[in-house]
Design a protein around this motif. Structure first.
Motif, PDB file in Angstrom:
ATOM      1  N   PHE B 387       0.824  -1.201   0.000  1.00 44.99           N
ATOM      2  CA  PHE B 387       0.000   0.000   0.000  1.00 44.99           C
ATOM      3  C   PHE B 387       0.865   1.260   0.000  1.00 44.99           C
ATOM      4  CE2 PHE B 387       0.765   1.445   4.309  1.00 44.99           C
ATOM      5  CZ  PHE B 387       1.210   0.302   4.941  1.00 44.99           C
ATOM      6  N   LEU B 388       2.177   1.080   0.213  1.00 46.54           N
ATOM      7  CA  LEU B 388       3.066   2.232   0.336  1.00 46.54           C
ATOM      8  C   LEU B 388       3.281   2.909  -1.004  1.00 46.54           C
ATOM      9  CD1 LEU B 388       5.762   0.602   2.595  1.00 46.54           C
ATOM     10  CD2 LEU B 388       4.173   2.376   3.292  1.00 46.54           C
ATOM     11  N   ASN B 389       3.386   4.231  -0.972  1.00 49.41           N
ATOM     12  CA  ASN B 389       3.790   4.952  -2.170  1.00 49.41           C
ATOM     13  C   ASN B 389       4.778   6.042  -1.771  1.00 49.41           C
ATOM     14  OD1 ASN B 389       2.314   6.961  -1.010  1.00 49.41           O
ATOM     15  ND2 ASN B 389       0.822   7.161  -2.655  1.00 49.41           N
ATOM     16  N   GLU B 390       5.082   6.908  -2.698  1.00 52.18           N
ATOM     17  CA  GLU B 390       6.127   7.905  -2.439  1.00 52.18           C
ATOM     18  C   GLU B 390       5.752   8.813  -1.272  1.00 52.18           C
ATOM     19  OE1 GLU B 390       7.167  10.314  -5.785  1.00 52.18           O
ATOM     20  OE2 GLU B 390       8.585  11.483  -4.588  1.00 52.18           O
ATOM     21  N   THR B 391       4.462   9.160  -1.211  1.00 51.42           N
ATOM     22  CA  THR B 391       4.001  10.041  -0.126  1.00 51.42           C
ATOM     23  C   THR B 391       4.303   9.429   1.233  1.00 51.42           C
ATOM     24  OG1 THR B 391       2.139  10.392  -1.607  1.00 51.42           O
ATOM     25  CG2 THR B 391       2.059  11.498   0.544  1.00 51.42           C
ATOM     26  N   CYS B 392       4.099   8.128   1.336  1.00 47.93           N
ATOM     27  CA  CYS B 392       4.335   7.463   2.614  1.00 47.93           C
ATOM     28  C   CYS B 392       5.783   7.608   3.046  1.00 47.93           C
ATOM     29  CB  CYS B 392       4.002   5.966   2.511  1.00 47.93           C
ATOM     30  SG  CYS B 392       2.298   5.651   2.090  1.00 47.93           S
ATOM     31  N   LEU B 393       6.691   7.422   2.115  1.00 46.35           N
ATOM     32  CA  LEU B 393       8.102   7.547   2.486  1.00 46.35           C
ATOM     33  C   LEU B 393       8.441   8.986   2.829  1.00 46.35           C
ATOM     34  CD1 LEU B 393      10.379   5.122   0.522  1.00 46.35           C
ATOM     35  CD2 LEU B 393       9.103   4.852   2.580  1.00 46.35           C
ATOM     36  N   GLU B 394       7.780   9.895   2.161  1.00 44.32           N
ATOM     37  CA  GLU B 394       8.009  11.300   2.474  1.00 44.32           C
ATOM     38  C   GLU B 394       7.566  11.578   3.905  1.00 44.32           C
ATOM     39  OE1 GLU B 394       6.211  13.771  -0.467  1.00 44.32           O
ATOM     40  OE2 GLU B 394       6.994  15.605   0.434  1.00 44.32           O
TER      41      GLU B 394
END
Lengths: 297, 621
Positions: B387-394
């Motif tokens: 479910f992770l995307n770039e926003t999550c890592l940000e």
């Protein structure tokens, strides 16, 4: 009035006839295999589709029929390596690739490349080398895509004549292009050609075309006219008659190989290059005989 | 008397008669219908045909031994018909997970486990398979071809991976579950556990695996699903279910409900005020906290409903400093995270591995959770977090300034640009990027800024073009590096190794398995041995150039060596192995599979002289 009608009918027929030229049927290859190992020792039961150091495969997929031959280079035997292991594993890997659909019918070189890479993924340290020839029939486009690396090859016969054939790839006499995996200490010394070096061709086939794929054991012992003679005896596209013809071709080549006085194509080529030899060339013989037919599930 | 009264009577009689008539016709009609029904039943009795299917596709998995895009030892081999069964042995056409035994728990890169894991959760790896047709399962056969016995749980999902519309609710039901048991023979077998009947059709099966008792890699060939299309009538079989199973079922069902029922409790009425809490008032706060610290999270939620005092204790953020939600992956969703928000403000270790897939956790839900609870976070496990995307890592980079450990193992759906944010996490000590799509520039940036890195896993990171460059950056910047996983790094050469060995003097663990571009003749292994005397684990799997000199150098320089894998080389002799075993007293794992000079007889001899070492020799037939 009448002439107008009849003319109209002619035109209509011609137009409709022209339209129906595009054949929307799916094609397939009905294939039979036969072969003899050089040292035809009884009791040594290799897995099917292996004749001596040669190996072959026939595979079906929804989109294409694929077959291939590989001629294991016998010189490895002197170094304690079984040459049939490499060619056999290569062909079985190609077969698996096709069955799982991991290939593109119009790119048979891709099958070779992927298969070669898969060989390197094996835990078992494979050694050896072989030629390879892959023939793919695309069911819907009716095109034959081929890839050939080395001196194995294929013929396409239509109406009793050879209409398409592969070219031999040799570095020098009796040293064909070959895929190989060498031991690390001999990396630079052993001849190893990249799968990308394979010759690739595309050819439109018709129903009834005969495709003969074989290793050099056949082509070095039987000239074209003899092969064509045998193929004339092929009456229909039944598997049994194809099997019979394939067997007769292989048997004849096998006999000629051990005939010391016969001027085989191999001997002819040697003479042309200044070597005074006569007779057949004892070698592993593998013959895959296919006919282009309609696809039935 | 007005004429209205008799009129009303007549009208009501009339009405009454009409109603009765209608009722009578209705009953008559029903009778007619039931007769028709009986007739139709006798004419065509639906026969429940059993459907037997092999897996159509492998959808998801946590790890595998083989290379991405390969068909050798990869999880994709689990789909389709069996290729090897009933033969036994180590074959390329099987599905193999990355690890086995307890070796990875014994090496320097091993992580401390989360406490409070429920006693029935043993799963280490999983694979999800899709079948063509949804059926009510009657049996599941797992065809295991090498070192069987690792499958410990089989689950079925109500979601159909081939349907166009996303389901409102995805249910996972455990068909069978058991603790890991040792199977003594490495021979092939068909594993058919007794599965329970479920009330929904399924074509998505998940196998969970624990290989800790295995002597070598377990290999699976195929999975067969037997089922019926029509819902089966509950047979007498159900009455023979063990009472213990029922208990466990109740447990499993309640796990999910706990979080929901908690909210209901709140919304209804405030808990009644108790003037005393009995003996609980006599216990010090810290003692109750200590007792509660042994409860698993669902039990904590149940306990919270008993009384107000315990509710206070159970919601105390001190109970949620280490929180592992991986065992409950099937039921964790945005709502669960929402409930946990208030309690997890002090969380330091958070395990969300395997959770949130198929829409259970949204990016916004995860982000919100981290915004509230991320400040103290030190360790974050997000393995297989699709479910992770770039926003999550940000968000992680922004909200977790104290983050030291980040696990993104098998997050293969994360786009490459997401990894740029990891460079902002400057306190990172451990980073796992196994099977992710991290690219060269992002990784170089990470190595540049995360100079505290001690543990780094770049196994099967296929998007990196030049590993020599990566290695030289590591040698220059990551001086504290202790463990490094470069499994299947396809183009690292002796130059990279040289810079790595010179720069990272503290290296204790190095996995260079299946790196084909390393040649022993360049002396790279010799220089490794000489420069890294602290090496405890060295994997040179399938490097065909490893030779006697390398082994002798390891024997001379790396006396702390505990684990060594030299699978598949032809050039190592028994004599040099003997030297190694004599010199490295701590050696406990030595894998000499497919080494042509080391046959079974040699292994037996070495075993006799060095009984503390597990010498592994795999076979194909």
């Amino acid at each position: 009035m009448f002439s107008v009608l009849s003319y109209g009918r002619l035109v209509a027929r011609a137009v409709l006839g022209g339209l129906s030229q595009t054949d929307s049927r799916d094609y397939s290859l009905v294939t039979a295999s036969c072969g003899f190992g050089k040292d035809f020792r009884k009791g040594i039961l290799k897995k099917g589709m292996c004749y001596g150091d040669d190996a072959c495969f026939v595979a079906r997929h929804r989109s294409a029929d694929v077959l291939g031959v590989a001629d294991g280079v016998g010189g490895w035997r002197d170094y304690g390596v079984d040459p049939s292991q490499f060619s056999g594993t290569l062909m079985r890997t190609c077969e698996r690739l096709v069955k799982e659909g991991r290939f593109v019918p119009s790119n048979p070189v891709g099958i070779l490349t992927t298969s070669y890479c898969e060989l390197l993924q094996n835990k078992v340290p494979l050694l050896g080398s072989s030629t390879a020839c892959i023939v793919v029939l695309d069911r819907t486009s009716h095109r034959l895509h081929t890839a050939n690396l080395g001196d194995s090859g294929f013929l396409v016969v239509r109406g009793g004549e050879v209409v398409h054939r592969s070219d031999e790839q040799q570095h020098y006499f009796n040293t064909p292009f070959q895929l190989s995996i060498a031991p690390p200490e001999a990396e630079g010394v052993v001849l190893s050609d990249s799968p990308d070096a394979a010759d690739s061709t595309t050819f439109d086939v018709q129903l009834g075309d005969i495709i003969l794929t074989a290793t050099d054991g056949l082509f070095d012992n039987m000239p074209d006219y003899m092969i064509l003679q045998e193929l004339k005896k092929l009456k229909n596209s039944n598997y049994e008659s194809i099997q019979q013809t394939a067997r007769s071709i292989a048997e004849q080549a096998h006999e000629l190989a051990y005939d010391p006085t016969y001027m085989s194509p191999f001997a002819q080529f040697a003479c042309d290059n200044g070597l005074n030899v006569r007779g057949g060339k004892p070698d592993d013989i593998t013959v895959l005989l296919s006919i282009v037919a309609e696809y039935t599930d | 008397m007005s004429p209205v009264f008799p009129m009303l009577t007549v009208l009501s009689m009339f009405y009454y008669i009409c109603l009765r008539r209608r009722a009578r016709t209705a009953t008559r009609g029903e009778m007619i219908n039931s007769r028709r029904a009986i007739e139709s039943n006798s004419r065509a009795l639906p026969i429940n045909v059993e459907v037997v299917q092999y897996a159509k596709e492998v959808l998801d998995f946590s790890s595998h031994y083989g290379s991405e895009n390969s068909m050798s030892y990869t999880m994709w081999n689990l789909a389709g018909i069996p290729n090897v069964y009933p033969s036994s042995g180590d074959f390329t056409q099987t599905a193999v997970f990355r690890t086995y035994g307890t070796w990875w728990d014994q090496c320097p890169s091993a992580q401390l486990p989360f406490k409070r894991t429920p006693p029935n959760f043993y799963s280490q790896d999983y694979v999800e398979l899709a079948f063509e047709e949804p059926v009510y399962p009657t049996a599941v056969h797992v065809l295991e071809t090498y070192h069987p016995g690792a499958v410990i749980r089989i689950l079925a999902s109500s979601a159909n991976p081939y349907s166009q519309n996303t389901p409102a609710e995805v249910r996972w039901e455990i068909l069978w579950s058991e603790a890991p048991t040792k199977v003594n023979s490495p021979q092939a077998r068909q594993f058919t556990p007794c599965i329970k009947q479920i009330d929904f059709p399924t074509n998505l099966i998940r196998l969970e695996v624990n290989s800790s008792l295995q002597d070598y890699y377990t290999e699976l060939d195929a999975v067969v699903l037997h089922g019926v299309k029509e819902r089966p009538v509950l047979s007498l079989k159900t009455s023979m279910i063990d009472m213990n199973d029922l208990d466990e079922d109740d447990d499993e069902e309640k796990n999910g409900c706990e979080m929901d029922s908690l909210n209901k409790q709140f919304s209804v009425t405030a808990l009644r005020e108790w003037t005393t809490n009995g003996y609980f008032d006599k216990l010090p706060y810290e003692l109750i906290q200590l007792i509660l610290s042994h409860l698993t999270v669902p039990d904590l939620c149940r306990l919270a409903q008993t009384c107000k005092l315990l509710y206070q204790h159970c919601c105390d953020p001190l109970q949620y400093i280490h929180l592992s939600l991986q065992p409950y992956w099937a039921r964790i969703n945005d709502t669960s995270l929402e409930y946990l928000l208030s309690r997890c403000t002090l969380v330091q270790w958070l395990n969300l591995s395997w959770t949130g897939n198929r829409g259970a956790i949204s990016v916004s839900g995860f982000s919100r959770f981290l915004k509230v609870c991320g400040t103290e976070l030190v360790r974050l496990e997000l393995a297989c977090g699709h479910f992770l995307n770039e926003t999550c890592l940000e968000v992680i980079a922004e909200m977790c300034p104290n983050l030291q450990e980040l696990n993104l193992s098998s997050c293969d759906k994360l786009p490459p640009q997401a990894f740029n944010h990891i460079a902002k996490m400057c306190s990172l000590k451990r980073l796992v990027l196994y099977r992710t799509k991290v690219e060269q520039t992002a990784l170089l940036s990470i190595l540049n800024f995360c100079s505290e890195l001690q543990h780094l896993s770049l196994g099967s990171c296929v998007m990196i073009e030049d590993y020599d460059l990566i290695a030289s950056m590591m040698g220059a910047k990551c001086k504290k590096l202790r463990t490094l996983d470069l499994w299947r790094c396809k183009n690292i050469t002796e130059n990279g190794i040289a810079e790595l060995a010179s720069g990272c003097q503290l290296l204790e663990e190095l996995d260079l398995g299946w790196c084909p571009t390393l040649q022993s003749s360049t002396g790279c292994f010799t220089s490794l041995a000489r420069k890294l005397p602290n090496l405890q684990k060295l994997f040179l799997t399938a490097n065909r150039s490893v030779c006697d000199t390398d082994i002798e150098e390891l024997a001379a320089n790396c006396s702390h060596l505990r684990q060594l894998d030299i699978l598949g080389t032809r050039m190592v002799s028994p004599a040099s192995l003997r030297k190694l075993l004599e010199s490295c007293k701590d050696l406990s794992l030595l894998d000499v599979s497919f080494c042509s000079q080391i046959d079974n007889r040699v292994v037996l001899e070495l075993n006799a002289s060095f009984p503390n070492v597990f010498i592994k020799k795999s076979f194909t037939q």
